[in-house]
Motif scaffolding. Structure first.
Motif, PDB file in Angstrom:
ATOM      1  N   SER A   1      -9.239  -0.935  -3.582  1.00 60.02           N
ATOM      2  CA  SER A   1      -7.941  -1.606  -3.578  1.00 60.02           C
ATOM      3  C   SER A   1      -7.180  -1.414  -4.880  1.00 60.02           C
ATOM      4  CB  SER A   1      -8.129  -3.103  -3.300  1.00 60.02           C
ATOM      5  OG  SER A   1      -8.963  -3.707  -4.267  1.00 60.02           O
TER       6      SER A   1
ATOM      7  N   CYS B   1       0.813  -1.229   0.000  1.00 56.31           N
ATOM      8  CA  CYS B   1       0.000   0.000   0.000  1.00 56.31           C
ATOM      9  C   CYS B   1       0.844   1.276   0.000  1.00 56.31           C
ATOM     10  CB  CYS B   1      -0.923   0.030   1.212  1.00 56.31           C
ATOM     11  SG  CYS B   1      -2.168  -1.270   1.259  1.00 56.31           S
TER      12      CYS B   1
ATOM     13  N   PHE C   1      -5.465  -7.228   0.276  1.00 63.65           N
ATOM     14  CA  PHE C   1      -6.302  -6.755  -0.838  1.00 63.65           C
ATOM     15  C   PHE C   1      -5.901  -7.344  -2.190  1.00 63.65           C
ATOM     16  CE2 PHE C   1      -5.687  -2.988   2.054  1.00 63.65           C
ATOM     17  CZ  PHE C   1      -6.877  -3.140   2.755  1.00 63.65           C
ATOM     18  N   THR C   2      -4.912  -8.229  -2.234  1.00 66.79           N
ATOM     19  CA  THR C   2      -4.433  -8.772  -3.499  1.00 66.79           C
ATOM     20  C   THR C   2      -4.396 -10.291  -3.409  1.00 66.79           C
ATOM     21  OG1 THR C   2      -3.003  -6.837  -3.760  1.00 66.79           O
ATOM     22  CG2 THR C   2      -2.590  -8.712  -5.209  1.00 66.79           C
TER      23      THR C   2
ATOM     24  N   THR D   1      -3.179  -0.288  -3.786  1.00 63.52           N
ATOM     25  CA  THR D   1      -2.225  -1.385  -3.652  1.00 63.52           C
ATOM     26  C   THR D   1      -1.396  -1.551  -4.923  1.00 63.52           C
ATOM     27  OG1 THR D   1      -3.851  -3.001  -4.437  1.00 63.52           O
ATOM     28  CG2 THR D   1      -3.711  -2.659  -2.071  1.00 63.52           C
TER      29      THR D   1
END
Length: 418
Positions: free
Chosen positions: A168, A145, A202-203, A172
């Protein structure tokens, strides 16, 4: 060595610093501390007010020199924020208004955790200096991030039923993230013998995370990826329980075990940490009949993978979530309180009257809230589970008289012995 290591995460607020011999007897290779920096504790130490001093509750810098290993939080909290001119009041926004400057600062998390501006070379220089000061850091918090999409665009409206919208894609794996991590490696990591793991929320797409770990890129040794931690959550919040199947769990683990193994990609295995509820509740069965068996099976699930093993405090005892009967007042974590208050506000607004108690939210909290990992460790059957003779910052789980470390040590059938 680090590939075969067992790393034990210690959450200082609810462990017991005087119990470190317990970890030596357990066979831990590496201790990983959640932050002990000076902090006002808006998010239990992840909001840092002084990067070069320790919180007095946990000892002194001299004590730290005897230990050496802590979570590094460098995405958020500093006096060098990401500032933008104000256009309007953003209730519930990632932007917080500052009346002194008339501008807004960015915070991806709570308002007391402003994001650092990594595009500012002075900020990066300060971070390198802080890393050299502590000389150790096994995990770098939300490292994917640190670089945001150019222009910091607003998240699009994709779900009118939700108060917050997913962003996101903008926060990110940004355009400069690998440049900055490579600079980190040159300025700090290459000068020390460190185990480095990056946290990448988030990934889920493995191909998008490979560059952080592949040896030729000279970035991290491994990652904390979140696919396994997120697959039992609903899209609107990680605090809400989603139904899952064994096939889904197996597919996720199998995919990450095979991913780019021949190219040097290496995995970190974890099923608990300070941000996750207890695994015997999330992934198995915590009833009296099955609790110990479930905890042992989850241990097997972790240790039979080809990974570096991460264990969270209390996981080796099969600790479980606190009871569903606990009311919202017992939930101390800022994430739980914010979600509860927001949902209650939405319901009151929709109904035009006082909202009824939200039993469905508490049902999910009982399964998923971060608070369950943060109750004091249950050392014995004494008052407050042997954690303190005073008043603990958070209530000890109700089952401590019959489920605690003292009761399990020496019992050949216990989770601890296993």
């Amino acid at each position: 060595m680090w590939k075969s290591a067992t790393v034990y995460q210690l959450y200082p607020a609810s462990h017991h610093i005087a119990k470190l011999d317990y970890l030596k007897n357990l066979g831990v290779d590496v201790i990983w501390l959640s932050p002990i920096y000076r902090s006002p504790l808006a998010d239990m130490g992840y909001d840092i007010s002084n990067y070069k001093d320790s919180d007095a509750r946990y000892g002194t810098i001299e004590d730290w020199d005897r230990l050496l290993a802590m979570d590094l939080v460098v995405n958020h909290t500093s006096d060098k924020y990401i500032w933008r001119p104000g256009k309007s009041v953003f209730q519930g926004s990632a932007w917080e208004h500052d009346s002194t400057t008339g501008e807004y600062y960015l915070h991806l998390f709570v308002s007391k955790q402003p994001d650092l501006n990594w595009d500012n070379p002075v900020v990066r220089s300060d971070i390198w200096d802080n890393m050299q000061f502590w000389r150790a850091s096994p995990q770098i918090d939300v490292i994917n991030c640190i670089s945001k999409t150019d222009g910091l665009p607003d998240a699009p409206l994709v779900d009118r039923m939700q108060y917050y919208q997913p962003a996101s894609m903008y926060i990110t794996n940004g355009p400069q993230v690998h440049k900055y991590i490579k600079q980190m490696h040159t300025e700090v990591l290459s000068q020390h013998d460190l185990i480095m793991v990056g946290e990448t929320p988030f990934t889920h797409e493995a191909s998008g995370l490979a560059a952080y770990v592949l040896p030729q890129n000279r970035e991290f040794n491994m990652l904390f990826q979140f696919e396994l931690m997120d697959f039992d959550s609903r899209s609107e919040s990680p605090l809400l329980k989603n139904f899952w199947t064994l096939g889904e769990l197996k597919a996720i683990i199998g995919r990450w075990q095979r991913f780019m193994r021949d190219d040097g990609f290496w995995n970190a295995a974890y099923i608990e940490n300070h941000d996750q509820a207890r695994s015997v509740v999330r992934f198995w069965n915590d009833t009296a009949q099955w609790r110990a068996v479930s905890a042992k099976m989850l241990i097997i699930l972790e240790i039979t993978q080809m990974v570096t093993l991460y264990v969270y405090q209390g996981q080796e005892l099969g600790l479980k979530n606190f009871p569903r009967t606990w009311r919202i007042e017992e939930y101390d974590d800022v994430a739980s309180q914010i979600y509860w208050n927001l949902t209650e506000y939405q319901r009151q607004k929709a109904q035009g009257k006082e909202a009824v108690e939200m039993f469905d939210i508490l049902d999910s909290f009982a399964q998923k809230a971060r608070d369950h990992a943060r109750t004091p460790i249950q050392w014995n059957a004494g008052a407050h589970g042997g954690f303190t003779t005073g008043t603990p910052y958070m209530r000890v789980n109700d089952d401590y008289p019959e489920w605690n470390a003292e009761q399990q040590i020496g019992d050949e059938t216990s989770v601890h012995a296993f």
